[in-house]
Design a protein around this motif. Structure first.
Motif, PDB file in Angstrom:
ATOM      1  N   ARG A  24       0.827  -1.214   0.000  1.00 58.00           N
ATOM      2  CA  ARG A  24       0.000   0.000   0.000  1.00 58.00           C
ATOM      3  C   ARG A  24       0.857   1.259   0.000  1.00 58.00           C
ATOM      4  NH1 ARG A  24      -2.888  -1.340   5.633  1.00 58.00           N
ATOM      5  NH2 ARG A  24      -2.474  -3.427   4.838  1.00 58.00           N
ATOM      6  N   GLN A  25       0.299   2.357  -0.534  1.00 56.01           N
ATOM      7  CA  GLN A  25       1.015   3.630  -0.551  1.00 56.01           C
ATOM      8  C   GLN A  25       0.035   4.792  -0.423  1.00 56.01           C
ATOM      9  OE1 GLN A  25       2.947   4.379  -4.308  1.00 56.01           O
ATOM     10  NE2 GLN A  25       1.161   3.751  -5.510  1.00 56.01           N
ATOM     11  N   ARG A  26       0.505   5.886   0.186  1.00 55.60           N
ATOM     12  CA  ARG A  26      -0.325   7.083   0.317  1.00 55.60           C
ATOM     13  C   ARG A  26      -0.436   7.742  -1.045  1.00 55.60           C
ATOM     14  NH1 ARG A  26      -2.779  11.021  -0.293  1.00 55.60           N
ATOM     15  NH2 ARG A  26      -1.051  12.466  -0.421  1.00 55.60           N
ATOM     16  N   ALA A  27      -1.666   7.992  -1.502  1.00 54.19           N
ATOM     17  CA  ALA A  27      -1.841   8.604  -2.815  1.00 54.19           C
ATOM     18  C   ALA A  27      -3.250   9.151  -2.953  1.00 54.19           C
ATOM     19  CB  ALA A  27      -1.567   7.590  -3.926  1.00 54.19           C
ATOM     20  N   ASP A  28      -3.364  10.183  -3.766  1.00 58.49           N
ATOM     21  CA  ASP A  28      -4.656  10.706  -4.179  1.00 58.49           C
ATOM     22  C   ASP A  28      -5.064  10.004  -5.476  1.00 58.49           C
ATOM     23  OD1 ASP A  28      -4.397  12.645  -2.094  1.00 58.49           O
ATOM     24  OD2 ASP A  28      -3.199  13.899  -3.446  1.00 58.49           O
ATOM     25  N   VAL A  29      -6.353   9.996  -5.765  1.00 66.20           N
ATOM     26  CA  VAL A  29      -6.852   9.380  -6.990  1.00 66.20           C
ATOM     27  C   VAL A  29      -7.787  10.368  -7.680  1.00 66.20           C
ATOM     28  CG1 VAL A  29      -8.115   7.448  -8.013  1.00 66.20           C
ATOM     29  CG2 VAL A  29      -6.682   7.062  -5.985  1.00 66.20           C
ATOM     30  N   ALA A  30      -7.472  10.700  -8.930  1.00 64.57           N
ATOM     31  CA  ALA A  30      -8.287  11.626  -9.708  1.00 64.57           C
ATOM     32  C   ALA A  30      -9.082  10.875 -10.760  1.00 64.57           C
ATOM     33  CB  ALA A  30      -7.400  12.675 -10.376  1.00 64.57           C
ATOM     34  N   ILE A  31     -10.338  11.280 -10.931  1.00 67.09           N
ATOM     35  CA  ILE A  31     -11.237  10.631 -11.881  1.00 67.09           C
ATOM     36  C   ILE A  31     -11.759  11.662 -12.874  1.00 67.09           C
ATOM     37  CG2 ILE A  31     -13.439   9.405 -12.120  1.00 67.09           C
ATOM     38  CD1 ILE A  31     -12.937   8.404  -9.189  1.00 67.09           C
ATOM     39  N   VAL A  32     -11.708  11.304 -14.134  1.00 67.05           N
ATOM     40  CA  VAL A  32     -12.325  12.091 -15.194  1.00 67.05           C
ATOM     41  C   VAL A  32     -13.295  11.185 -15.935  1.00 67.05           C
ATOM     42  CG1 VAL A  32     -11.970  13.370 -17.341  1.00 67.05           C
ATOM     43  CG2 VAL A  32     -10.344  13.644 -15.453  1.00 67.05           C
ATOM     44  N   ASP A  33     -14.562  11.582 -15.925  1.00 63.14           N
ATOM     45  CA  ASP A  33     -15.626  10.774 -16.517  1.00 63.14           C
ATOM     46  C   ASP A  33     -15.668   9.414 -15.819  1.00 63.14           C
ATOM     47  OD1 ASP A  33     -17.752  10.101 -18.123  1.00 63.14           O
ATOM     48  OD2 ASP A  33     -16.560   9.722 -19.912  1.00 63.14           O
ATOM     49  N   LYS A 425      -7.519   3.064 -16.022  1.00 60.05           N
ATOM     50  CA  LYS A 425      -8.474   2.008 -15.672  1.00 60.05           C
ATOM     51  C   LYS A 425      -9.834   2.617 -15.337  1.00 60.05           C
ATOM     52  CE  LYS A 425      -5.140  -1.041 -15.906  1.00 60.05           C
ATOM     53  NZ  LYS A 425      -5.051  -1.975 -17.050  1.00 60.05           N
ATOM     54  N   PHE A 426     -10.877   1.796 -15.427  1.00 61.15           N
ATOM     55  CA  PHE A 426     -12.198   2.271 -15.040  1.00 61.15           C
ATOM     56  C   PHE A 426     -12.218   2.607 -13.551  1.00 61.15           C
ATOM     57  CE2 PHE A 426     -13.455  -0.004 -18.932  1.00 61.15           C
ATOM     58  CZ  PHE A 426     -14.231   0.982 -19.530  1.00 61.15           C
ATOM     59  N   ALA A 427     -12.978   3.630 -13.210  1.00 61.50           N
ATOM     60  CA  ALA A 427     -13.019   4.115 -11.825  1.00 61.50           C
ATOM     61  C   ALA A 427     -14.065   3.353 -11.018  1.00 61.50           C
ATOM     62  CB  ALA A 427     -13.293   5.610 -11.806  1.00 61.50           C
TER      63      ALA A 427
END
Length: 482
Positions: A24-33, A425-427
């Protein structure tokens, strides 16, 4: 990573378990559409909406590889029993029973009645069924298997014999048309009456029709008790002769005299996996559930009635108590309850844990969404695995548990661009609390939602948050290769 100025939805501050088994790692996840646009430090990215995932795990949405949700996609489209536990995709049509291709004007024979009475059997082709799912989407994605028993009921006047050459040709034609429409494989339920008289050769001839489509053969084997090794050998033979991958459904060893034999079955998997493509799934309980059958009653220490058409008031009661009240044997009571369903306590917890720990084992609920008093696996499977078995018992790491309910499952069933948290990848995502995730239900209270599930996203849209469904229905029919 390329800088991303703006996204539709941003999950900030979470710890990503990406589904590959990586740490595991600390991270943000951004989604477009409907896709993940970026994963990493996204402090400079603005968003239309933000979800604070601080202190929580952000994982791929879980994939339930063994379900009987064919009808539920249409009749219970918010799929609360699945999204509440982090599931974003399901594989339907298991155990030889699929809602298509079959039209009936009478009640279907068990176990087809687990999916519904005659009014639900209205799709003459698989294409019609998938079109109905497209028209009225559910909250989850779904991939589809074609049921061997469904094909038999549609092609044969009598099921109490092997299919003849003409019937096999009819079934294979319908199977291939279903695969062309987008199904991902063929399932069998050789344990059940509609298919029990089908010889190995019949199944091989049908399974050969999968190869050109890249399909897989998925089976509730003929026997999971005394003859479990013989049934595994038959299953692997079908895969070899047809030249297709095999998935063994809800692998278990059944009956007290077989307790401990998972050591033998898993050794057989290890032997054959070296030379052919074999997968398996398992659910995290020492009790099974299906239609009420005498041969299952005899191997069980306890039988709990889940539904009865003749006596609906008996749902949720022990069969032994019903028999005592009626002054008859449990078998006579079962006859009076028919048609009916039941939960069977006939497995050893050590075997369950041994199979759960097997590194090639995927996870599936095998839940029955139309039971009046269902097995708790319908609502609790995935949080139980991550909370009870991974965190509390330490059978495997959280990363390994997530891998086997996400990327492994997506790979085995050909679900493109799903099962991993990565750009492109799909969100499909599940945000959960690693410290509190757990199944909150029980055999006595089976429909209580799990704890620790913070948010669930399907194709970039939130379907579960604040302990309830949003009502959004962004799920898709996942056609083979799409």
């Amino acid at each position: 990573m390329t800088a991303l100025e703006r996204c539709d939805l941003l999950l900030t501050g979470g710890t990503v378990i990406d589904g590959t088994g990586a740490k595991r790692q600390r991270a943000d996840v951004a989604i477009v559409d409907d896709r993940i646009a970026a994963v990493g430090d996204l402090a400079g990215t603005s968003a239309g909406k933000t979800i604070d995932a601080t202190g929580k795990i952000v994982a791929p949405g879980f994939i339930d590889v063994h379900t009987h949700d064919d009808r539920a996609l249409l009749s219970k489209p918010t799929m609360d029993m699945k999204v509440s536990q982090g599931v974003t995709s399901v594989v339907v049509g298991n155990c030889g029973i699929s809602l298509a291709p079959l039209v009936l004007d009478r009640r279907p024979p068990p176990p087809l009645d687990l999916l519904g009475e005659e009014e639900w059997w209205k799709f003459a082709t698989f294409d019609e069924f998938l079109g109905a799912v497209d028209k009225e989407p559910a909250s989850v994605n779904a991939a589809f298997l074609v049921g061997h028993s469904t094909l038999r009921v549609g092609a044969m006047e009598s099921l109490l014999r092997p299919a003849d050459a003409g019937e096999i040709k009819t079934m294979r034609g319908r199977l291939e048309a279903s695969m062309a429409a987008g199904a991902v494989g063929l399932s069998t339920g050789l344990f059940y009456a509609p298919a029990a008289q089908a010889p190995t050769e019949e199944v091989i001839e049908l399974a050969k029709g999968l190869k050109a489509f890249g399909g897989r053969y998925v089976t509730h084997m003929r026997n999971e008790g005394d003859d479990v090794l013989k049934s595994l050998e038959e299953t692997f033979l079908i895969g070899r002769e047809a030249g297709v991958p095999v998935v063994v459904s809800h692998h278990k060893v059944h009956g007290k005299e077989n307790f401990g034999r998972s050591k033998e079955t898993l050794a057989l998997f290890d032997r054959y996996i070296k030379s052919q493509h074999i997968g398996l799934d398992v659910y995290p309980y020492h009790a099974s559930s299906t239609v009420l059958k005498n041969d299952s009653i005899q191997y069980s220490t306890r039988v709990l009635v889940t539904w009865s058409k003749a006596h609906p008031e008996m749902s949720g009661r022990d069969l032994a108590d019903i028999a005592r009240d009626w002054g008859c044997s449990v078998y006579e009571a079962a006859d009076r309850l028919q048609p009916a369903g039941a939960i069977y306590f006939a497995m050893d917890e050590d075997d369950v844990q041994r199979i759960l720990s097997y590194p090639n084992a995927m996870f599936g609920s095998d839940g029955l969404p139309h039971d009046e008093f269902p097995h708790p696996r319908l609502w609790g499977t995935f949080p139980r695995i991550l909370g009870h078995y991974a965190r509390d018992l330490g059978l495997f790491s959280l990363e390994e548990g997530v891998r086997r309910m996400t990327s492994l499952s997506a790979s085995e069933f050909g679900l493109k661009d799903r099962g991993v948290v990565a750009a492109g990848k799909f969100a499909d995502l599940c945000v959960f609390d690693a410290g509190t995730i757990i199944d909150a239900n029980s055999f006595e209270d089976p429909m209580k939602p799990a704890e620790g599930i913070e948010a669930v996203l399907v194709n970039g849209r939130v379907v579960w948050t604040d302990g309830r469904p949003t009502g959004d229905r962004p799920g898709r029919a996942l056609r083979r290769g799409g």
